[in-house]
Each structure stands twice: as C-alpha cells, then as structure tokens.
Design a protein around this motif. Structure first.
Motif, mmCIF file in Angstrom:
data_model
loop_
_atom_site.group_PDB
_atom_site.id
_atom_site.type_symbol
_atom_site.label_atom_id
_atom_site.label_comp_id
_atom_site.label_asym_id
_atom_site.label_seq_id
_atom_site.Cartn_x
_atom_site.Cartn_y
_atom_site.Cartn_z
ATOM 1 N N ASP A 148 0.787 -1.429 -0.019
ATOM 2 C CA ASP A 148 -0.060 0.034 -0.018
ATOM 3 C C ASP A 148 0.836 1.265 -0.016
ATOM 4 O O ASP A 148 0.768 2.353 -0.788
ATOM 5 C CB ASP A 148 -0.842 0.112 1.333
ATOM 6 C CG ASP A 148 -2.067 -0.426 0.859
ATOM 7 O OD1 ASP A 148 -2.546 -0.769 -0.207
ATOM 8 O OD2 ASP A 148 -2.992 -0.702 1.968
ATOM 9 N N PHE A 149 1.834 1.307 0.918
ATOM 10 C CA PHE A 149 2.685 2.411 1.331
ATOM 11 C C PHE A 149 3.448 2.812 -0.263
ATOM 12 O O PHE A 149 3.468 3.999 -0.759
ATOM 13 C CB PHE A 149 3.550 2.048 2.115
ATOM 14 C CG PHE A 149 4.547 3.408 2.450
ATOM 15 C CD1 PHE A 149 4.200 4.400 3.319
ATOM 16 C CD2 PHE A 149 5.887 3.322 1.901
ATOM 17 C CE1 PHE A 149 4.847 5.359 3.762
ATOM 18 C CE2 PHE A 149 6.653 4.459 2.502
ATOM 19 C CZ PHE A 149 6.232 5.505 3.349
ATOM 20 N N MET B 221 0.959 4.023 -3.065
ATOM 21 C CA MET B 221 0.261 5.345 -2.649
ATOM 22 C C MET B 221 1.387 6.378 -2.893
ATOM 23 O O MET B 221 1.177 7.419 -3.332
ATOM 24 C CB MET B 221 -0.335 5.253 -1.533
ATOM 25 C CG MET B 221 -1.651 4.383 -1.178
ATOM 26 S SD MET B 221 -2.923 5.031 -2.125
ATOM 27 C CE MET B 221 -3.980 3.641 -2.215
ATOM 28 N N LEU B 222 2.638 6.101 -2.406
ATOM 29 C CA LEU B 222 3.503 7.078 -2.417
ATOM 30 C C LEU B 222 4.110 7.102 -3.693
ATOM 31 O O LEU B 222 4.160 8.401 -4.062
ATOM 32 C CB LEU B 222 4.841 6.386 -1.345
ATOM 33 C CG LEU B 222 5.761 7.435 -1.018
ATOM 34 C CD1 LEU B 222 5.147 8.563 0.091
ATOM 35 C CD2 LEU B 222 7.034 6.892 -0.507
ATOM 36 N N VAL C 209 2.325 6.951 -6.617
ATOM 37 C CA VAL C 209 1.083 7.685 -7.126
ATOM 38 C C VAL C 209 1.214 9.191 -6.725
ATOM 39 O O VAL C 209 1.270 10.067 -7.655
ATOM 40 C CB VAL C 209 -0.169 7.150 -6.804
ATOM 41 C CG1 VAL C 209 -1.392 8.319 -7.222
ATOM 42 C CG2 VAL C 209 -0.506 5.801 -7.242
ATOM 43 N N ALA C 210 1.511 9.495 -5.383
ATOM 44 C CA ALA C 210 1.486 10.665 -4.926
ATOM 45 C C ALA C 210 2.725 11.613 -5.550
ATOM 46 O O ALA C 210 2.480 12.699 -5.981
ATOM 47 C CB ALA C 210 1.837 10.790 -3.546
ATOM 48 N N ALA D 107 1.982 12.383 -9.092
ATOM 49 C CA ALA D 107 1.097 13.523 -9.290
ATOM 50 C C ALA D 107 1.837 14.749 -9.005
ATOM 51 O O ALA D 107 1.850 15.759 -9.638
ATOM 52 C CB ALA D 107 0.202 13.366 -8.051
ATOM 53 N N VAL D 108 2.934 14.806 -7.864
ATOM 54 C CA VAL D 108 3.666 16.082 -7.757
ATOM 55 C C VAL D 108 4.344 16.482 -8.643
ATOM 56 O O VAL D 108 4.736 17.522 -9.274
ATOM 57 C CB VAL D 108 4.143 15.863 -6.580
ATOM 58 C CG1 VAL D 108 5.190 16.973 -6.007
ATOM 59 C CG2 VAL D 108 3.435 15.782 -5.132
ATOM 60 N N ALA E 112 -0.583 14.517 -18.579
ATOM 61 C CA ALA E 112 -0.387 14.418 -17.310
ATOM 62 C C ALA E 112 -1.549 13.541 -16.706
ATOM 63 O O ALA E 112 -1.429 12.676 -15.569
ATOM 64 C CB ALA E 112 -0.583 15.669 -16.608
ATOM 65 N N LEU E 113 -2.878 13.843 -17.047
ATOM 66 C CA LEU E 113 -3.930 12.982 -16.419
ATOM 67 C C LEU E 113 -3.978 11.705 -16.862
ATOM 68 O O LEU E 113 -4.373 10.640 -16.103
ATOM 69 C CB LEU E 113 -5.436 13.613 -17.182
ATOM 70 C CG LEU E 113 -6.148 14.755 -16.187
ATOM 71 C CD1 LEU E 113 -7.231 15.266 -17.043
ATOM 72 C CD2 LEU E 113 -6.482 14.233 -14.805
ATOM 73 N N LEU F 268 -1.709 9.862 -14.607
ATOM 74 C CA LEU F 268 -2.305 9.862 -13.281
ATOM 75 C C LEU F 268 -3.254 8.624 -13.317
ATOM 76 O O LEU F 268 -3.267 8.029 -12.115
ATOM 77 C CB LEU F 268 -2.954 11.292 -12.858
ATOM 78 C CG LEU F 268 -2.960 11.263 -11.563
ATOM 79 C CD1 LEU F 268 -1.858 11.073 -10.464
ATOM 80 C CD2 LEU F 268 -3.810 12.506 -11.166
ATOM 81 N N ILE F 269 -4.143 8.683 -14.038
ATOM 82 C CA ILE F 269 -5.254 7.557 -14.245
ATOM 83 C C ILE F 269 -4.438 6.090 -14.472
ATOM 84 O O ILE F 269 -5.063 5.162 -13.789
ATOM 85 C CB ILE F 269 -6.146 7.641 -15.353
ATOM 86 C CG1 ILE F 269 -6.795 9.046 -15.229
ATOM 87 C CG2 ILE F 269 -7.000 6.632 -15.678
ATOM 88 C CD1 ILE F 269 -7.508 9.503 -16.411
ATOM 89 N N PRO G 298 -2.237 4.172 -10.837
ATOM 90 C CA PRO G 298 -2.875 2.881 -9.950
ATOM 91 C C PRO G 298 -2.974 1.607 -10.725
ATOM 92 O O PRO G 298 -3.138 0.480 -10.058
ATOM 93 C CB PRO G 298 -4.430 3.611 -9.640
ATOM 94 C CG PRO G 298 -4.128 4.939 -9.710
ATOM 95 C CD PRO G 298 -3.391 5.161 -10.653
ATOM 96 N N LEU H 25 -2.379 -2.187 -9.761
ATOM 97 C CA LEU H 25 -3.298 -3.012 -9.644
ATOM 98 C C LEU H 25 -3.124 -4.626 -9.752
ATOM 99 O O LEU H 25 -3.391 -5.153 -8.511
ATOM 100 C CB LEU H 25 -4.367 -2.797 -10.203
ATOM 101 C CG LEU H 25 -5.727 -3.378 -10.145
ATOM 102 C CD1 LEU H 25 -6.401 -2.851 -8.716
ATOM 103 C CD2 LEU H 25 -6.936 -3.093 -10.991
#
Lengths: 576, 575
Positions: free
Chosen positions: A244-245, A248-249, A251-252, A255-256, A272-273, A276-277, A280, A284
């Motif tokens: 998870d960590f 999520m990290l 993805v974050a 994004a940044v 960019a979008l 971002l999509i 994840p 998966l």
C-alpha cells in the motif's frame, strides 16, 4: 509459479489464451485512460460537452470491453480449474482404492476425505485465481509502463523504480513473518489445537474433576493465542502495508512531479491526467496478487498433497500374468520367503514366511499383538504387497510378487474385528458384494447368519437403515451382518482378522456356531489371540515377532509341548 | 442467534465503532489522494506563477498517500484483534455450554466428530465480522458521505448518484443473496451427502476393494460432483455477470460525473479544476462498493454454523445444583443401591431394573454381562451422571446425584479409550492432581509400571503424547491413564472395560498392575469376559438390567453351570 500447476494437462494452452486476452485488455486500459483524460482536459479548456461526445462513446466502449474481457478470462480460468479438479479427483480416488486399508490407516480417514472434498476445491480456487493473476502480473504493468515512458520519462522512471522496491519489501517482510511463524510453530499449533483438544477430552476432564476449572484455562490459552497471533499479524500485515505504502507514495510522487512539470510547461494536461489515471492501474495486478496470496496458499499445499498421493508408485501388473478361475480341492497357494519391512529401519513385520495350503482347510493364525498376524492377513487378502519373497498360485505358471489383484479378491471374503457397516439399509449392506442379489436370497443369508429374527423386529424390516446415522447395532450384530454377506456370496476363501476380540464371551460363543457352519468346505485363514478357536482349526500357525515359530495340527502342537503349549500356559498362569 | 451474535455486538460496540471509523478513514484517505491529485495537476495546468500556489495540494497529496497505507494497516490490526477476542469468548461460551453435560454428549449425539465441527463453526463465525459486517458498514457510510458531499453542490445530481449507488450496494447484494441462498443450501446438502458417502467408502475400503465396486463408487461420486458443479457454475457465472454489471454502473457514474461537472463548470458553479478531481475519485470508490454483494452473499454460509451452535442449547438441562454440604469421610465410602430403576426415555424398556446392591469400602466387584445389559449405565448412575428414575443410589447415605463437581474427590474412572491430551506425559499424569510434585508423578508412573518406558524415551516425561502416535500402544495409553487415576487417589475406582481389544498377555499384565495398585480401594470393574474374575471379591452377572447371578468366582464355578461353561470357554482350559 509451481511445479504441480505447470504439470496439469492443457495448462500451456490456457495460459497462452489468457495471456492474449490480457494483452488486449491492457490495451483497453490504456485507451480508456487516454480518452478519459482527453475528455477532461477538453472540458477543462472550456470546450463544450457536445465537442467531446465522440470521446465519451469511445471511453465507454473501452471501459466496457475491458470488463467484458475480464469476464471472459475468469470464465476460461474457472472452466479449466473445474476440468483439472475433476481429473485430479478421479485419479486420486482410483489410487485410494488401489492402495487399500494400510494406506488409509496411515493417512487417516478424516484427512483423506477432507483432501478429496475440501482439498480439491481449494486446488480449483488456486488454479482459478492464479491463472489470471499470473498473466496480468506479467503483461499489464509492462504495457502501461511502456505507454507512460512514451508520454513522460520522469513518471516512467518513478513507476519503474517503485515496482522492484515494492516487491522486495513485500517479500522480505513476508519472509520475516514466515520465519517468526516457523519459530513459534509448535507453540502456535498447541495453542490453536488446545480448544478442540479440550472439547474432545471433556469427558475425561469431568471425571478428573477439572472440567469447571478448565474453563479458565481455555480463556488463558485463547488470550495467549490472541497475543501470539497478533504478534505475527503485526509483521505479516507489514508486507501488505509495504504494498500500500509504496503504491500510494508512488502515485503521490507522480502527481507532484506532473504538477511541477505542468507549471513549467513541459507536459500537457491530457498526458498528465492519463499518467495519473494509469498509475494505480500499474500497481493493481500486484495488489490483487497480494490480496489473494493466502487463498492460493492453501490450494497450493492441497495440490502438493494430492499429487503426492497420485504419485505413490503402484506395481503395474500385466493382466495375463495373473489368473484364477476357481478355487477347489486341487488349488494350491504357496508363500515363499515372504517378508514385509516396516518403514522404520531394521524392523520387520513379517520375516521370511513359508506357507503352503491346498484345497479347503481351516488355518488358525495365532500370536500376540505385534506378532504379524494382521500383516499376514493383509498379504493373503491382497491388500498389501510383500517387500520380498514370492507367491505361487496354481493355474499360474510364474510365481507372483503379490496377491493384490482383482482376480484374487473376487474369490475371498474378509472379516475384520469391526466390520464396516455402510449407511444403507440392511438389504444393501448384506448384498454389498453382490448388488444384484434378490430379497429372498438376502433373507436366506440373514437366516443363516442368525439375524432373521432381529431384522423382522425392525420397523422397516429388511429396509431398515443401519450404520452411521441409522439404527445402532451391537458389535455381535455387526459381525453377523458381515457373516450374512459371506453367506450370500459363498466365496471359497475366507480371511478373518480378530473377529471376536471386542465381543463378550457369550456373544462370541453364539457367533462361533454360526461361523463354523460358514467355514464348511472353504479355505479359512483365522487370525486371533483367543485360543479356544484352535480346537476347530485343521492347521495352526504360531507367529512371534514376524516369524513362524511353530506350525502343525492341534494334536501335534499339544504333544510337542513347544511354543503353542507355552502360549496356553501363559494364559492359564495366575489363574487358580 | 442472539447469544452467538447480537450479544457480542452489544458487548463490543465501542471497539466496533473505532474499527469502523479507522477503516472509513483509510478509504477516505485513498479517495482524497486521487481527488487532490486531480485537483493538483489541473491547478498546475493553469500555470500559476509560483510553485507555492500549489504547495498545499502537494503536501496534501503526500499526506494522504502515506496516511492511507498507515491507517489501513492499523484498521486491519484492530479488526483482527477484536475478532480474536470474540473468538476466545465464544470458545469459553461453547465450553461452558457443553461442560455440564459432558458425560452424556456421546450418547446424545451420534455423529462422531460433532465436537470438532463445533470448534470449526466458531472459527467460521469470526469471518462474519471481518468479511461481512465491517466492509458492508464501511461501504454504507461511504455511500452517505458521497451523497451528502454531492448534495452540497447539487441536490438533483446527488439524487441520481444515490440511485446508482443504491443499486450497487443495496439492490445487487439483496438480489444476489436471494438468488444464491437456495442454491448454496442445495450445494451444502449435496456436499454433506458426498461427505457421508465418501467417509463410508473410505472406512469401508476393504469391502470396496474386495467387492470390486470401487469403479462403480467413483462413477457415482463423480456424477454427484457433476451435479454440484452445475449449480456452482451457475453461481459463478451469476457473480461474474453481477460484477460486470457493477462495473457498468461505475462506468455510467463516470460518464454522468463528466456530464454533470462540465455543466457545473459552464454555469460557473464549480471551478474547472474540480472536473478531474471528481472523476478520479469515482474509480477509488468502486473498490469499496463492488465487493459488498460478495460480502452479503456469504451470509448464507454462516447460517449452517450458527444453526449448529444454537442447537447446542439443547444440551443444557437442569444440573443438580445442590452441591455436597455434608462433610463425609472420603476414605471410607459405602455404595448402596436400593431398588434402583433407570431407563433412557419413558417408552423404552428398563435399562436397570430393580437393582439392589451394597458395596463396602475396599470391595472388588466385577460386573459381567453382554453389551447392552446395562453395565455402563450402572457406572454412570454410580458416578451421578445419570439419575435413577425410581429407587435410591447413595454413597455414605448421600444420593450420588448430589455430589456434582465433588464426585471426583471420591470416585475416579478408567475408560475403554482414555483420552490423552495433546501435551507432555508429565502434564497428562498431573491432571490427576494438579498440585502433585515431580516425585509424586514419578511414583504414580512407577505404580502403573510405565516408568521404564518413559525413561527410555529421549525426552522422558517431557515427551508429547500426540507426536508419539503409533509408538504409544493401547496398553501404554491405559497405563498412562492409570497413573493419572492413581494420582487422583480416590477411594473408589470405576473401570469400564479398560482392557478391551488388548491381547491376552498385555491384558493380563495390565490387570495385574491395576489390581496391585488399587489395594484398599473399592473397585467396580465392568468387563465382557472372565479373565481375572477370580481375583475379585464378587462377580455380578447382569442381564437385562437385573442381577442374574452373583457370588465369588469359586462359589459360582462350583454351583453355577452357566458360569462354569463361560469360564471354560474364555480360558484355554480344555487345551
């Protein structure tokens, strides 16, 4: 991936098929992301909804196609799992009935039944889950990563670097948890078995006056179990925490980074979008694999256990090497230097047995427990193959290695200490060896076995259900059911293994008369430690520690005042 | 239902609320991560002059990213902790339920492994919380949060979303529960049938082999398995279809979200930066909503377990609460039966019929008779586990049923199959007297003639009984039970056929040890044959619940023809 899985028939084909579908599905995922990000960025730029209506339809199609394909994959995997499960079950059951009672005793009835029913369905779940997971793990991230790299190198690098870190952490933490489990394994087993152990021994606890107090002990142990389990879980969950960590990290971070690049004008919003999509989606497959890991673990273990049963070697006999059309006065059976080794080294259940019988005879086999009586009966019944030695049977030119053959079994009746009563009617139980016997024949057999009166008294008569869940019968009555089976079939050879050891003396005496009428004009092997039967035997074999230490007729042995005489004396000893 | 379920929720509601809040936070963090990410890049696309303009969303994105993982970890730990707590309480509850009737369970429930099954049932029930209740409630909470947040912007769109999601988390689960319930019950029934048949076949494996009917059996088994497979296949394809439709609804939500948010942007009700944020959130939420149907479907699986546990309440009956209040001398006990009648139910024949008997301290009695003659019932009556229907059964004048827990101070029991617990030999012996010293344990083992064998083991008294499996013979098991009983040191010992199935010399050795160790104690020994009967003070022959003959062995041998005949049959005299 594991060995069992890859050995299943048709696995390569199904894997290839699923991989192709997964490939198409991955492309759908990419396009779904592309069109969605196009739509959003157009709208963001102030375009009207109608200007993106085409993209909306494309997006909907890609989205639908993606899940339709996933449905297809699941269906394929499910069907394959069903087919494989059925085949494994058939193989395993066939093997089970070849390996016979000695194997069942060693593995335990409960274990085997659970393996056939639960084990197979666990294997099916395993196959059903692992096939799609394996291919999506191998294909989807690669496709997505390639697309991300084309769109934006920085994001691609972030995703690329995270994946191995994530997997390494996941494995390391998983191993650490496993190690901790292994270290505490025996304590863990004891704690988790404590409750069922307590329930099974509840009667004994009551007699010892401990049953009330034991409630607190259950509480204490359960609490200990909880703390211990939580200790392991804290570590075990860390592995999915790592998953998870890092996801999520990552993805974050993506994004940044994208945000910063957008400010500098190095990338367009739609790219960019899209990244971002896709981010994840990239993780998966790993997350799904992690989530299903434990469900697949049981299946993997079951698969190994099942395969090990299927792989137990069985001597393949050619049919023409064994024949026995009938057993009559002139038939002869000879055991020549037959030995059975036990699994532990150096111990022998039977040691160099020589034995020869001709025609119809009643042979008593006597000795203390552990002397090898049951093993000898197992060999003679064709349930077991001797480790050494040969067997000669009239009609067969060549000597044989064992009697484990249907042609032999067709001629024998086997009566153990507690005959098994099937959960069926009296009628079907008695005609178990001869399912097409008429009711009249069964009634006659019941009469001969001395059960007619009892069965007439049942509410449903001959149709009364007996066995587990039906009417309970006493040990003597169960033995009579077995005798009725024998009377019905009239097979020429009868083997008995301690048929009366658990019966009270009067019941045994009554049974004796019935049995003697059955033994008439048959070849009988009768293993027992009840000496009074020897009076009715034509020939007696005395076994001790796997060896024949004396043999002969009763008068012979009594006059000899040897081992048989000693056996009698030792039983008389201390009695008046 | 209430006692195995509702009571626990009532007791643990505080913990449950914490678990739900934490799990909810984890979900919200995940959603917030995608929301702020979408917002962040849209905002960045506007090319603000300064990075500081998007500083807050950047921090938020990172916080949510890490927070989601950490909170999820905590949520999993506390939910497992709570279910393990419940598990341990349920175990105690089940144990307390069974304990008062411990001696009668076996005659009451015929299915062999009912106790193991009950223990499994409890383990199944813990899944109710982890896999059904928690995820469903979290999904429901998210549902309300989503509807309220959208309602903030637009009531009409909130209504549309409410309907979509209603289909996902209420309608689909209910429909699939309703559709699968009957089918999974059918599967359960058929599987039970298969289970019975297969157990039958494996236990009767020799008959299967000799009759040559194994092929026929496998064929039949496969036929039934096929029927089950047909049903499970429909269930599977139903759930696949449901998942596909659920995804379809998610797709519909995404498209609606696009349409609605673009409309909102056009009318300047929301800034354009929120389109991406809204749309991205939908995907994370789908992970929460779609599995609800599956969680709810599981309910039908728990029901069998729950039903069996609820049925244990039948075990509970009035227990003689009047514990022993007289102080009596435990060293000198006289057992007296005065016109005792007993039967298991009102319609059946008397199991014990007008029995009169007086047994003084130190007397050795053998009870002989066929199986079903009432010997074992008599043992249970003397122990006070059964109550005479008529007549009086007393120990020093006090009815046996009044002793309750205290009975074990006066009477100990050696069974046909002594239960050895899955622990060390030492602990197994110590069960006789938990305060016993190491010396006393060794002395008991010595009197049971087991000391040499134990000393020969590599781990000695520390050997674990279960792991020894086959190496521990029937005779040795009995000796271990004997050592336990010797440590218990009661003045009366009841033996219920402890030597059945042993070969004659083992039996004789064991009986010798037993008789020697029990000098001075009252011994009531149920046996099915006559070896050792001569060592008893009295032999009582029971038939149809009545005393058929009694007296010392010598006396019976000289006077009673039937006894003489049986004895000669049992002992190889004539050879």
């Amino acid at each position: 991936m594991n060995r069992e899985l890859m050995s299943y028939k048709g696995i390569k084909l199904i894997l290839a098929l699923i991989s192709v579908i997964t490939m198409i599905q991955s492309i759908c995922i990419v396009f779904q992301a592309k069109w969605l990000s196009d739509i959003i960025s157009s709208l963001f730029a102030g375009h009207s909804l109608s200007s993106v209506s085409h993209q909306i339809i494309y997006f909907a199609m890609a989205f639908t196609a993606r899940y339709a394909l996933s449905l297809l994959i699941k269906r394929r995997a499910y069907r394959f799992a069903q087919k494989t499960g059925t085949r494994l079950r058939e193989q395993m059951m066939a093997k089970l009935f070849q390996l016979g009672p000695a194997f069942v005793r060693r593995e335990g009835t409960g274990n085997l039944v659970t393996l056939v029913l639960e084990g197979i369905s666990q294997v099916k779940t395993f196959i059903e889950l692992i096939l799609p997971r394996m291919s999506s793990m191998g294909i989807t991230p690669v496709v997505i990563l390639a697309v991300v790299f084309i769109e934006n190198r920085t994001s691609g690098v972030i995703l690329l670097v995270t994946m191995p870190i994530l997997i390494v952490f996941m494995i390391l933490l998983g191993l650490a948890a496993q190690k901790k489990m292994d270290l505490q394994w025996s304590a863990y087993q004891t704690l988790s078995n404590h409750f069922v152990d307590s329930l099974r021994g509840i009667e004994t606890l009551k007699f010892l006056g401990l049953s009330k107090k034991h409630g607190t002990s259950i509480k204490r142990v359960s609490e200990k179990y909880r703390t211990m389990t939580m200790g392991t879980l804290r570590l075990a969950f860390l592995s999915s925490f790592a998953l998870d960590f890092f996801t999520m990290l990552s993805v974050a971070t993506v994004a940044v980074m994208l945000g910063l690049q957008l400010i500098n004008g190095e990338i367009f919003l739609n790219s960019a979008l899209m990244i971002l999509i896709l981010a994840p989606e990239y993780f998966l497959p790993v997350r799904e694999l992690g989530a299903d890991y434990h469900a697949t673990l049981n299946g993997k273990e079951a698969a190994e256990a099942i395969q090990s049963i299927i792989d137990v070697p069985i001597e393949q006999k050619k049919k023409n090497l064994f024949s026995l059309s009938k057993w009559d006065e002139n038939s002869e059976l000879t055991l020549n230097k037959v030995s059975v080794f036990r699994e532990e080294e150096g111990k022998m259940s039977l040691n160099c047995i020589n034995l020869s019988v001709k025609g119809f005879k009643k042979v008593g086999i006597i000795g203390e427990s552990g002397a090898g009586k049951s093993t000898l009966i197992d060999i003679l019944s064709g349930f077991m193959t001797p480790s050494e030695g040969e067997i000669k049977l009239s009609e067969n030119e060549h000597s044989l290695t064992s009697l484990t053959h249907e042609a032999w079994r067709k001629h024998i009746t086997y009566i153990p200490q507690t005959p098994y009563i099937f959960s069926q009617s009296v009628l079907d139980n008695v005609r178990f060896y001869k399912p097409n016997a008429s009711v009249a024949e069964v009634e006659k057999a019941l009469e001969q076995a001395g059960l007619a009166e009892l069965v007439e008294g049942f509410p449903d008569g001959i149709k009364e259900q007996i066995g587990n869940g039906g009417r309970m019968m006493s040990g003597g009555q169960e033995q009579r059911i077995a005798l009725a089976r024998a009377f019905l079939c009239q097979r020429p050879i009868i083997l008995l293994d301690e048929p009366t050891a658990h019966l009270d003396i009067e019941t045994e005496y009554e049974l004796k008369e019935t049995m003697m009428s059955l033994f008439n004009h048959k070849l009988v092997f009768f293993a027992t430690h009840r000496l009074h039967w020897m009076k009715q035997m034509d020939y007696i074999i005395v076994l001790n520690q796997g060896k024949i230490i004396e043999e002969g007729t009763l008068d012979n042995l009594l006059n000899k005042k040897g081992e048989f005489h000693k056996l009698i004396q030792s039983q008389l000893e201390g009695l008046e | 239902m209430k006692e195995w379920f509702v009571d626990y929720i009532r007791r643990y509601w505080r913990r449950f609320i914490v678990i739900l809040i934490v799990s909810l936070l984890a979900v919200l963090c995940g959603a917030a991560l995608m929301y702020t990410s979408g917002y962040l890049i849209s905002k960045a696309a506007l090319r603000p002059e300064n990075v500081l303009m998007i500083y807050v969303p950047i921090v938020a994105v990172r916080t949510f990213g890490i927070g989601r993982a950490v909170i999820q970890y905590i949520a999993r730990l506390i939910s497992h902790d709570a279910t393990l707590r419940i598990l341990s309480e349920m175990r105690i509850q089940l144990y307390k339920r069974l304990e008062p009737r411990a001696l009668l369970i076996r005659s009451k429930v015929r299915t062999g492994n009912i106790l193991g099954l009950l223990s499994d049932d409890i383990e199944h029930l813990q899944d109710v919380y982890l896999r059904t209740i928690f995820p469903s409630i979290v999904a429901l909470s998210v549902y309300f949060i989503v509807i309220f947040s959208i309602g903030w912007f637009s009531l009409s769109f909130a209504l549309i979303m409410a309907i979509y999601l209603f289909v996902l988390i209420i309608l689909f689960p209910i429909i699939s529960l309703w559709m699968t319930k009957k089918k999974s019950q059918k599967i359960n029934r058929q599987r039970n049938h298969l289970y019975q048949n297969l157990t039958d076949a494996v236990l009767g494996v020799t008959d299967m082999m000799i009759s040559g009917r194994s092929h026929e059996f496998i064929h039949q088994h496969e036929k039934e398995e096929n029927e089950i497979t047909k049903v499970t296949s429909t269930l599977h394809s139903m759930s696949r279809l449901r998942e596909f439709m659920s995804q379809g609804i998610i797709g519909l939500i995404v498209v609606s979200m696009i349409v609605w948010s673009s409309g909102m942007v056009n009318t300047h009700q929301i800034p354009g930066t929120l389109i991406a944020a809204f749309v991205l959130v939908v995907f994370t939420l789908s992970e929460i909503f779609i599995p609800v149907s599956e969680s709810i479907e599981k309910i039908s699986q728990y029901q069998t377990s729950l039903k069996r546990l609820v049925e244990t309440s039948h075990f509970e009956t009035e227990e003689s609460k009047n514990e022993l209040d007289h102080i009596m001398n435990p060293d000198k006990v006289t057992i007296r039966l005065d016109h005792v009648y007993f039967r298991y139910d009102n319609e059946s024949e008397w199991t014990i019929h007008d029995l009169n008997l007086s047994i003084k301290q130190g007397e050795k009695i053998a009870l002989i008779g066929r199986s079903g003659a009432g010997k074992s019932s008599l043992i249970k009556l003397i122990y006070g586990a059964l109550k005479p229907e008529k007549g009086l059964l007393t120990l020093n004048g006090i009815p046996a049923t009044h002793f309750g827990e205290k009975m074990s101070d006066f009477v100990s029991v050696l069974n046909q199959t002594p239960y050895l617990f899955d622990t060390t030999i030492r602990n197994n012996i110590r069960l006789g007297d938990q305060l016993a010293s190491e010396d006393e344990i060794k002395r008991a083992a010595k009197r049971a003639k087991l000391d040499e064998y134990i000393d020969s083991l590599p781990l000695g008294y520390q050997s674990v009984v279960d792991e020894m499996g086959e190496n521990f013979s029937g005779g040795q098991r009995q000796r271990l039970a004997l050592a336990r009983v010797l440590l218990q040191n009661t003045s009366i010992v009841l033996m219920d056929e402890p030597t059945v199935g042993l070969d004659p010399s083992t039996e004789k050795d064991l009986l010798d040890t037993m008789f020697e160790a029990m000098k001075g104690k009252t011994l009531i020994w149920v046996t099915h044959h006559l070896v050792g009967a001569d060592k008893m003070d009295k032999v009582i022959f029971i038939e149809d619940g009545k005393i058929e003959m009694q007296g010392h062995h010598r006396e019976l041998m000289s006077k009673n023809e039937r006894y003489r005949r049986l004895y000669q049959l049992d002992v190889p005299y004539q050879l």
